[in-house]
Scaffold this motif. Structure first.
Motif, PDB file in Angstrom:
ATOM      1  N   ALA A  35       0.829  -1.208   0.000  1.00  0.00           N
ATOM      2  CA  ALA A  35       0.000   0.000   0.000  1.00  0.00           C
ATOM      3  C   ALA A  35       0.862   1.257   0.000  1.00  0.00           C
ATOM      4  CB  ALA A  35      -0.939  -0.005   1.204  1.00  0.00           C
ATOM      5  N   GLN A  36       1.926   1.245   0.800  1.00  0.00           N
ATOM      6  CA  GLN A  36       2.807   2.416   0.837  1.00  0.00           C
ATOM      7  C   GLN A  36       3.541   2.576  -0.488  1.00  0.00           C
ATOM      8  OE1 GLN A  36       4.552   3.834   4.546  1.00  0.00           O
ATOM      9  NE2 GLN A  36       6.561   3.607   3.594  1.00  0.00           N
ATOM     10  N   ASP A  37       3.917   1.478  -1.117  1.00  0.00           N
ATOM     11  CA  ASP A  37       4.543   1.550  -2.445  1.00  0.00           C
ATOM     12  C   ASP A  37       3.572   2.140  -3.468  1.00  0.00           C
ATOM     13  OD1 ASP A  37       6.909   0.475  -1.519  1.00  0.00           O
ATOM     14  OD2 ASP A  37       6.536  -1.530  -2.322  1.00  0.00           O
ATOM     15  N   ILE A  38       2.310   1.780  -3.375  1.00  0.00           N
ATOM     16  CA  ILE A  38       1.295   2.252  -4.326  1.00  0.00           C
ATOM     17  C   ILE A  38       0.926   3.713  -4.088  1.00  0.00           C
ATOM     18  CG2 ILE A  38      -1.120   1.987  -5.060  1.00  0.00           C
ATOM     19  CD1 ILE A  38      -0.777  -1.063  -4.494  1.00  0.00           C
ATOM     20  N   PHE A  39       0.639   4.062  -2.824  1.00  0.00           N
ATOM     21  CA  PHE A  39       0.126   5.398  -2.503  1.00  0.00           C
ATOM     22  C   PHE A  39       1.205   6.388  -2.076  1.00  0.00           C
ATOM     23  CE2 PHE A  39      -3.625   2.732  -2.073  1.00  0.00           C
ATOM     24  CZ  PHE A  39      -4.604   3.488  -2.692  1.00  0.00           C
ATOM     25  N   GLY A  40       2.374   5.878  -1.679  1.00  0.00           N
ATOM     26  CA  GLY A  40       3.447   6.756  -1.209  1.00  0.00           C
ATOM     27  C   GLY A  40       3.423   6.955   0.297  1.00  0.00           C
ATOM     28  N   TYR A  41       2.279   6.735   0.909  1.00  0.00           N
ATOM     29  CA  TYR A  41       2.122   6.836   2.362  1.00  0.00           C
ATOM     30  C   TYR A  41       0.811   6.147   2.743  1.00  0.00           C
ATOM     31  CZ  TYR A  41      -1.170  10.723   1.613  1.00  0.00           C
ATOM     32  OH  TYR A  41      -2.231  11.498   1.223  1.00  0.00           O
ATOM     33  N   LEU A  42       0.597   5.979   4.044  1.00  0.00           N
ATOM     34  CA  LEU A  42      -0.574   5.236   4.514  1.00  0.00           C
ATOM     35  C   LEU A  42      -1.551   6.188   5.211  1.00  0.00           C
ATOM     36  CD1 LEU A  42       1.393   2.162   5.888  1.00  0.00           C
ATOM     37  CD2 LEU A  42       0.095   2.295   3.746  1.00  0.00           C
ATOM     38  N   PHE A  71       6.961   2.806   8.061  1.00  0.00           N
ATOM     39  CA  PHE A  71       5.674   3.278   7.554  1.00  0.00           C
ATOM     40  C   PHE A  71       5.470   4.751   7.886  1.00  0.00           C
ATOM     41  CE2 PHE A  71       4.669  -1.341   8.334  1.00  0.00           C
ATOM     42  CZ  PHE A  71       4.705  -1.693   6.997  1.00  0.00           C
ATOM     43  N   THR A  72       4.827   5.453   6.961  1.00  0.00           N
ATOM     44  CA  THR A  72       4.544   6.863   7.176  1.00  0.00           C
ATOM     45  C   THR A  72       3.085   7.160   6.856  1.00  0.00           C
ATOM     46  OG1 THR A  72       5.141   9.126   6.588  1.00  0.00           O
ATOM     47  CG2 THR A  72       5.353   7.495   4.848  1.00  0.00           C
ATOM     48  N   MET A  73       2.512   8.062   7.646  1.00  0.00           N
ATOM     49  CA  MET A  73       1.127   8.464   7.418  1.00  0.00           C
ATOM     50  C   MET A  73       1.059   9.830   6.735  1.00  0.00           C
ATOM     51  SD  MET A  73      -0.824   6.939  10.779  1.00  0.00           S
ATOM     52  CE  MET A  73      -0.265   8.211  11.852  1.00  0.00           C
ATOM     53  N   GLU A  74       2.198  10.367   6.375  1.00  0.00           N
ATOM     54  CA  GLU A  74       2.281  11.662   5.696  1.00  0.00           C
ATOM     55  C   GLU A  74       2.898  11.470   4.319  1.00  0.00           C
ATOM     56  OE1 GLU A  74       1.106  14.526   6.968  1.00  0.00           O
ATOM     57  OE2 GLU A  74       0.475  13.441   8.756  1.00  0.00           O
ATOM     58  N   PRO A  75       2.489  12.309   3.355  1.00  0.00           N
ATOM     59  CA  PRO A  75       3.119  12.217   2.028  1.00  0.00           C
ATOM     60  C   PRO A  75       4.626  12.434   2.136  1.00  0.00           C
ATOM     61  CG  PRO A  75       1.240  13.720   1.980  1.00  0.00           C
ATOM     62  CD  PRO A  75       1.482  13.359   3.419  1.00  0.00           C
ATOM     63  N   ARG A  76       5.375  11.728   1.322  1.00  0.00           N
ATOM     64  CA  ARG A  76       6.841  11.814   1.325  1.00  0.00           C
ATOM     65  C   ARG A  76       7.305  12.373  -0.008  1.00  0.00           C
ATOM     66  NH1 ARG A  76       9.063  10.744   5.994  1.00  0.00           N
ATOM     67  NH2 ARG A  76      10.589   9.270   5.340  1.00  0.00           N
TER      68      ARG A  76
END
Length: 160
Positions: A35-42, A71-76
């Motif tokens: 999911a993080q690979d797809i969206f960039g963040y969670l 894992f990150t919940m903010e855009p990177r």
């Protein structure tokens, strides 16, 4: 899927990934990586979608996301700059290197630059004390970094 404020194509890709798994709950970390690979963040919506799709409590998903520093919940940013703040790196000036990155990119630690190119983070220790101070950009390690090196490191990645 319309109830989620997410890109439909990305959500479909994640849904397909989850649907192809035999064991969903036991694969939570793998699902979160995907999911993080797809969206960039969670984001909260991504976490909620995963929880519902896997039939597990949202609190469990959130707990895993907040426990693991990967894992990150903010855009990177496109490029993630990590500065080691372990004892050896700090003693050799990592705080000054961090300040220079923040000054040149005009961002705060943990934030993304306005152009979406960079995120700056700090790490506790990368285990490369002999190379102190250490900076890691997108997995590439820079050792014995001096304040004067920061501008050149940034330029390497601005060419993308």
């Amino acid at each position: 899927m319309a109830e989620y404020n997410l890109d439909h194509d990305k959500l479909k890709k994640l849904e397909t990934y989850i649907d192809n798994l035999q064991e969903k709950e036991g694969a939570l970390i793998n699902i979160l990586h995907e999911a993080q690979d797809i969206f960039g963040y969670l984001s909260k919506d991504v976490q909620l979608f995963i929880a519902r799709k896997c039939g597990i409590p949202a609190a469990k998903v959130f707990g895993v996301v907040t426990f693991y520093s990967y894992f990150t919940m903010e855009p990177r940013g496109k490029h993630v700059v990590n500065i080691c703040m372990g004892t050896a790196c700090f003693v050799k000036g990592a705080d000054k290197i961090l300040a220079e990155f923040k000054r040149l990119l005009d961002i705060k630690e943990g934030n993304m630059s306005e152009d979406g190119m960079f995120t700056i983070d700090t790490l506790r220790c990368v285990g490369a004390c002999g190379l102190a101070p250490v900076v890691i950009v997108d997995g590439k390690v820079y050792g014995r970094v001096k304040v004067e090196d920061v501008e050149g490191i940034i330029k390497e990645y601005k060419q993308d």
